[in-house]
Design an enzyme around this catalytic site. Structure first.
Site, mmCIF file in Angstrom:
data_model
loop_
_atom_site.group_PDB
_atom_site.id
_atom_site.type_symbol
_atom_site.label_atom_id
_atom_site.label_comp_id
_atom_site.label_asym_id
_atom_site.label_seq_id
_atom_site.Cartn_x
_atom_site.Cartn_y
_atom_site.Cartn_z
ATOM 1 N N LYS A 60 0.730 -1.394 -0.040
ATOM 2 C CA LYS A 60 0.072 -0.026 -0.021
ATOM 3 C C LYS A 60 0.777 0.928 0.079
ATOM 4 C CE LYS A 60 -4.338 -1.669 1.731
ATOM 5 N NZ LYS A 60 -4.203 -3.192 2.120
ATOM 6 N N GLU A 95 -9.770 7.139 3.486
ATOM 7 C CA GLU A 95 -10.833 6.233 4.229
ATOM 8 C C GLU A 95 -9.969 4.981 4.520
ATOM 9 O OE1 GLU A 95 -10.410 5.933 0.953
ATOM 10 O OE2 GLU A 95 -9.794 3.894 0.742
ATOM 11 N N SER A 114 1.725 -9.900 -0.889
ATOM 12 C CA SER A 114 1.334 -8.533 -0.824
ATOM 13 C C SER A 114 1.710 -7.813 0.539
ATOM 14 C CB SER A 114 -0.030 -8.276 -0.994
ATOM 15 O OG SER A 114 -0.864 -9.281 -0.417
HETATM 16 C C1 LIG Z 1 -4.921 -4.087 1.599
HETATM 17 C C2 LIG Z 1 -4.420 -5.315 1.147
HETATM 18 C C3 LIG Z 1 -4.953 -6.138 0.125
HETATM 19 C C4 LIG Z 1 -5.943 -5.824 -0.723
HETATM 20 O O1 LIG Z 1 -5.941 -4.750 -1.619
HETATM 21 P P1 LIG Z 1 -5.790 -4.487 -2.905
HETATM 22 O O2 LIG Z 1 -5.944 -3.046 -2.996
HETATM 23 O O3 LIG Z 1 -6.719 -5.503 -3.717
HETATM 24 O O4 LIG Z 1 -4.373 -5.123 -3.352
HETATM 25 C C5 LIG Z 1 -3.941 -7.359 -0.180
HETATM 26 N N1 LIG Z 1 -3.075 -7.583 0.692
HETATM 27 C C6 LIG Z 1 -2.738 -6.845 1.847
HETATM 28 C C7 LIG Z 1 -1.343 -7.131 2.550
HETATM 29 C C8 LIG Z 1 -3.357 -5.856 2.148
HETATM 30 O O5 LIG Z 1 -3.054 -4.874 2.972
#
Ligand SMILES: *Cc1c(COP(=O)(O)O)cnc(C)c1O
Length: 609
Positions: free
Chosen positions: A305, A327, A593
């Site tokens: 993010k 948000e 992610s």
């Molecule tokens: C917020 C988040 C997501 C999902 O958000 P996307 O916008 O779909 O990428 C996925 N993995 C993690 C670790 C997150 O913090």
């Protein structure tokens, strides 16, 4: 010229290929080939003719198969005699009384004596010219098409043998030549396969588009802010000046060398990029494929993010904004936003549902420590969607000095595209990192979980128009797609409008947004970014859905096999290895992610650790 796609085998794949609307689909009933067809043909458009391919088969068996599978044509690949063809052609056996088409195959090597055709002139409808090889069909080699300059007949023929996407120019030249005068159709097979019988639909689509001189499918946003039919900016009039200011400036600002320099520098020194591309040896051994993990979990603040919030805070500064709003649901985006506001010394207000504030105390504390004001959203279900409404209201009231940092590839245009471009650093790095590991930039698959779709958009971005790279999108099935407690938008969603964009959205028949559910807060969103709605609709991406329990198990497995505790969102992406098989030499890159620290309590409760 018509198109026949031959050697179909798997039901799902047949449906996907049928969606490309070829004129013929071929099913091989000859047993001595890996493409041997032995299941059912799913319901496909009646405009697609179904061809049974046979090699020296008993006539009675051919007739049986024609009836059983409702075939429109038979293709005879052996030494079937003119007499054999004539019997088959005259047998009245068809439910609707239309005669079956007879396609007689002749294999060509370096030379061909066309005299043989004469005996077949009155007993078949088409000839098919293939390359002579060891096995009948699917050899992948091309014969010299100029031999057809001597074609003595006026019977229409199919051109076959090793036709692939690299031959588009040759086909166009052939079309312009005398030899193609009676060429009725192209017949393709092995050059469009991932494995025998499994066709690669994106390469096929690309081939069809190129043949028709159509622009290849565009998976990026267009000038109007749309991805196919999805996207756009559906906003109240009061918000128009804010969104329009951003739309007019975002590309210009991002192209400034000074902006790029600052963005790259911060990604490097502050976020810690490039994030490693790690070959997961033990995971690869377990699932018998080459699995790489793109380590976004090692970024500052623990997830992807921050790539987006760094980009947007620099954008806000260039646009002269002094106040930032955001948000947040689980608090991850709120923390990433509060972090960059502290970094730049800008005021930060984060809207968060009252219920979420109670559930996510550590992230609320982080935001406060970073100097942000956390404002509770007290309306509706007091969760993410209500926080978003509050943020939009704030923006309407403060159009001049405030920038709204949206946290995923969602919202009105230009947000989905802007967020995607900031996250695209992920696939930009994968390209050169994979080249160093594997000697090639393109993996066979890229995989990511999808909440709104920002880590996925970044992971796919530089591969969207590389048709040989398969795209896998993983959604949260929650307790199961049919359980009523799910967030699998591509399966359950219908077209609708949420937070300013047209996309796939989970809703009731009268258009009320359905509450999504997933054990992972980051995937718990009722819609999906417009890019992903388009990837789903066009079939460019393969969408899988993973239940809570499969995701949790996959999270535990990665911890034990690789010493990496993933975020529960990420665990969904990892769970596909238990659901779908890959070939041993497939190279698969998974977007890792985020890290699992924030989910520790969840893991503890779930596994009673
Ligand atoms: C917020 C988040 C997501 C999902 O958000 P996307 O916008 O779909 O990428 C996925 N993995 C993690 C670790 C997150 O913090």
């Amino acid at each position: 010229m018509k198109l026949k796609i031959c050697g179909m085998k798997y039901q799902d794949n047949i449906e996907q290929v049928a969606a490309l609307q070829p004129d013929y689909l071929g099913f091989i009933f000859y047993e001595d080939t890996p493409r041997h067809f032995d299941t059912k043909i799913p319901n496909i458009s009646e405009h697609i003719k179904k061809v049974g391919v046979f090699v020296n088969e008993e006539i009675s068996t051919v007739i049986e198969k024609v009836n059983e599978f409702n075939l429109d044509a038979v293709q005879l690949h052996g030494e079937e005699s003119p007499y054999y063809c004539s019997i088959l052609r005259s047998t009245k056996l068809f439910s609707n009384d239309t005669p079956i088409e007879i396609i007689k195959v002749f294999s060509i090597k370096d030379k061909f004596n066309f005299d043989i055709l004469e005996a077949y002139e009155n007993v078949c409808d088409f000839y098919l010219f293939d390359t002579k090889g060891k096995l009948p069909g699917g050899n992948g080699y091309r014969f010299d098409w100029s031999l057809l300059n001597n074609y003595p007949s006026s019977k229409p023929f199919f051109l076959s043998g090793g036709i692939g996407i690299d031959q588009v120019e040759d086909i166009k030249n052939f079309k312009a030549s005398q030899a193609s005068k009676y060429c009725y159709a192209l017949d393709v097979n092995s050059k469009f396969e991932k494995e025998p019988g499994l066709k690669n639909t994106s390469v096929l689509r690309e081939f069809i588009n190129k043949l028709n001189n159509k622009k290849t499918m565009n998976y990026n946003v267009d000038d109007r802010g749309y991805y196919g039919e999805f996207g756009g900016a559906f906003i109240p009039e009061m918000l128009y000046p804010n969104v329009e200011e951003l739309r007019q400036n975002y590309l210009k600002v991002m192209a400034e060398p000074d902006f790029q320099k600052e963005f790259d520098q911060l990604l490097k020194d502050y976020v810690g990029r490039p994030s490693p591309l790690y070959f997961a040896k033990r995971l690869s051994e377990k699932y018998n494929a080459k699995i790489y993990l793109k380590r976004e979990d090692l970024n500052h603040t623990g997830a992807h993010k921050i790539n987006n919030t760094i980009g947007q805070i620099l954008m806000a500064k260039r646009l002269g904004k002094s106040r930032i709003i955001a948000e947040t649901g689980a608090g991850q985006h709120g923390v990433a936003t509060a972090t960059v506001c502290a970094l730049m010394g800008l005021e930060c207000i984060v809207y968060m549902g009252e219920i979420d504030i109670a559930r996510q105390a550590p992230n609320v504390a982080r935001m406060k420590m970073l100097g942000a004001t956390v404002v509770p959203a007290l309306s509706g279900s007091r969760t993410l969607k209500d926080a978003t409404n509050e943020a939009i209201r704030d923006w309407i009231n403060n159009p001049v000095n405030t920038h709204y940092i949206i946290g995923s590839a969602i919202g009105p245009h230009p947000y989905p595209d802007m967020v995607t471009r900031f996250q695209a650093v992920i696939s930009e790095e994968i390209k050169w990192q994979l080249k160093a590991h594997e000697g090639r930039e393109n993996p066979d698959y890229v995989v990511a979980c999808i909440g709104g779709g920002s880590n996925a958009a970044g992971t796919y971005y530089h591969y969207l128009h590389e048709p040989e790279v398969g795209i896998i999108a993983v959604e949260a099935a929650g307790l199961g797609v049919d359980s009523g407690e799910s967030a699998a938008t591509s399966v359950l969603g219908k077209e609708g409008i949420i937070h300013g964009c047209k996309t796939l959205l989970m809703q009731t028949n009268d258009g009320q947004i359905t509450e999504p559910y997933s054990i992972s807060a980051g995937l718990d969103y009722p819609g999906v970014g417009p890019m992903h709605a388009h990837l789903s609709k066009t079939g460019r991406a393969e969408f899988l859905s993973i239940t809570d329990s499969d995701a949790m198990e996959a999270g535990l497995e990665l911890s034990k096999l690789e010493g990496i505790i993933p975020a529960i969102e990420t665990s969904h992406a990892l769970a596909i290895f238990g659901q779908r098989t890959f070939k041993p030499d497939d190279v698969i890159v998974v977007s890792l992610s985020g890290r699992g620290d924030k989910d520790l309590q969840n893991y503890i409760d779930y596994f009673k650790i």
